[in-house]
Design a protein around this motif. Structure first.
Motif, short mmCIF file in Angstrom:
data_model
loop_
_atom_site.label_atom_id
_atom_site.label_comp_id
_atom_site.label_asym_id
_atom_site.label_seq_id
_atom_site.Cartn_x
_atom_site.Cartn_y
_atom_site.Cartn_z
N LEU A 6 7.72 7.11 2.35
CA LEU A 6 7.18 5.80 1.99
C LEU A 6 7.97 4.65 2.60
O LEU A 6 7.42 3.57 2.82
CB LEU A 6 7.11 5.64 0.47
N GLU A 7 9.24 4.89 2.88
CA GLU A 7 10.06 3.86 3.52
C GLU A 7 9.53 3.52 4.92
O GLU A 7 9.69 2.39 5.39
CB GLU A 7 11.51 4.30 3.62
N GLU A 8 8.88 4.49 5.56
CA GLU A 8 8.43 4.31 6.93
C GLU A 8 6.92 4.16 7.09
O GLU A 8 6.46 3.69 8.12
CB GLU A 8 8.90 5.49 7.78
N CYS A 9 6.16 4.58 6.11
CA CYS A 9 4.70 4.61 6.25
C CYS A 9 4.05 3.60 5.30
O CYS A 9 3.95 3.85 4.09
CB CYS A 9 4.18 6.02 5.99
N GLU A 10 3.59 2.51 5.86
CA GLU A 10 3.02 1.45 5.03
C GLU A 10 1.72 1.87 4.33
O GLU A 10 1.52 1.56 3.16
CB GLU A 10 2.74 0.21 5.88
N SER A 11 0.86 2.61 5.01
CA SER A 11 -0.41 2.99 4.38
C SER A 11 -0.19 3.93 3.19
O SER A 11 -0.83 3.78 2.15
CB SER A 11 -1.37 3.62 5.40
#
Length: 81
Positions: free
Chosen positions: A33-38
């Motif tokens: 989640l730190e890297e994937c906005e969707s």
């Protein structure tokens, strides 16, 4: 490949939201989640919905006879197979 990753992330997200994920799975999702906005948006929305439902629904528990009835039906169905 991306579809498989999205499906795996969604399955992991549901485990975490439902409180069924292991600590390792939970940490894996948090790193993602730190890297994937969707996925982060999906997680925040799902968590918000669950938290809102929890605060608005009174949990009365399952009537004892209903739980027994369901367990008996499961046993009957399993013995037929």
């Amino acid at each position: 490949m991306e579809l498989e990753q999205n499906q795996a992330c969604t399955e992991l997200l549901l485990l975490v939201i439902d409180g069924q994920a292991t600590e390792e799975q939970h940490q894996e999702l948090m790193r993602h989640l730190e890297e994937c906005e969707s996925c982060r948006e999906e997680y925040l929305l799902s968590k918000s919905i669950k938290d809102s439902l929890k605060s608005h629904i009174k949990i009365n528990g399952t009537p004892k006879d209903l739980a027994n009835s369901i367990q008996n039906k499961i046993s009957e169905t399993a013995s037929l197979k």
